[in-house]
Design a protein around this motif. Structure first.
Motif: not given
Length: 149
Positions: A2-26
């Motif tokens: 519940x309360x989960x959605x998928x949507x196109x990535x926008x510029x304001x998402x990039x800081x959070x995406x970059x933070x996840x990228x650094x933590x999630x991948x070796x």
């Protein structure tokens, strides 16, 4: 989920995406690659839960072929089914785009992702030998494909 959605990535998402990228991948993508969201055929989405980004995928759509370039779930939320939600959403996007095929690569050591892709209709079609860097050398990339005919 519940309360989960998928949507196109926008510029304001990039800081959070970059933070996840650094933590999630070796071996994460570079920040420039993460921030380049307007490349040819760009098809990038974020997975949100209660308006917080839990994961994302980057893909490229060119002439009936969609390639999954990058996928990550924040390590804090891994193992809870969000990867499956992202793959299901990726497949849905491929179908909406009338894709003929979808392609991806996965590290040979990433058996959880490999099984998830198999479960979602992808099949191993080839390997790139010694493609991905590891802490102790290199490992194969398994090339997988799904047909939408």
């Amino acid at each position: 989920m519940n309360n989960t959605s998928i949507r196109p990535l926008v510029v304001s998402d990039l800081d959070r995406v970059w933070a996840i990228e650094r933590r999630a991948h070796s071996h994460p993508w570079s920040e420039n690659m993460i921030r380049n969201i307007s490349s040819r055929g760009a098809c990038h989405y974020v997975l949100c839960h209660h308006d917080k980004i839990y994961g994302y995928f980057y893909a490229q759509h060119i002439m009936g072929e969609v390639t999954l370039l990058n996928l990550a779930v924040c390590p804090d939320f891994q193992g809870q089914g969000y990867g499956n939600v992202i793959i299901d959403s990726f497949v849905d996007v491929c179908e909406e785009l009338n894709a003929e095929t979808a392609w991806l690569e996965v590290r040979e050591s990433n058996t959880n992702a490999f099984q998830l892709y198999l479960k979602n209709g992808f099949n191993e079609v080839d390997r790139r030998l010694n493609y991905y860097p590891t802490e102790s050398g290199k490992e194969d990339a398994i090339i997988m494909c799904r047909f939408f005919l």
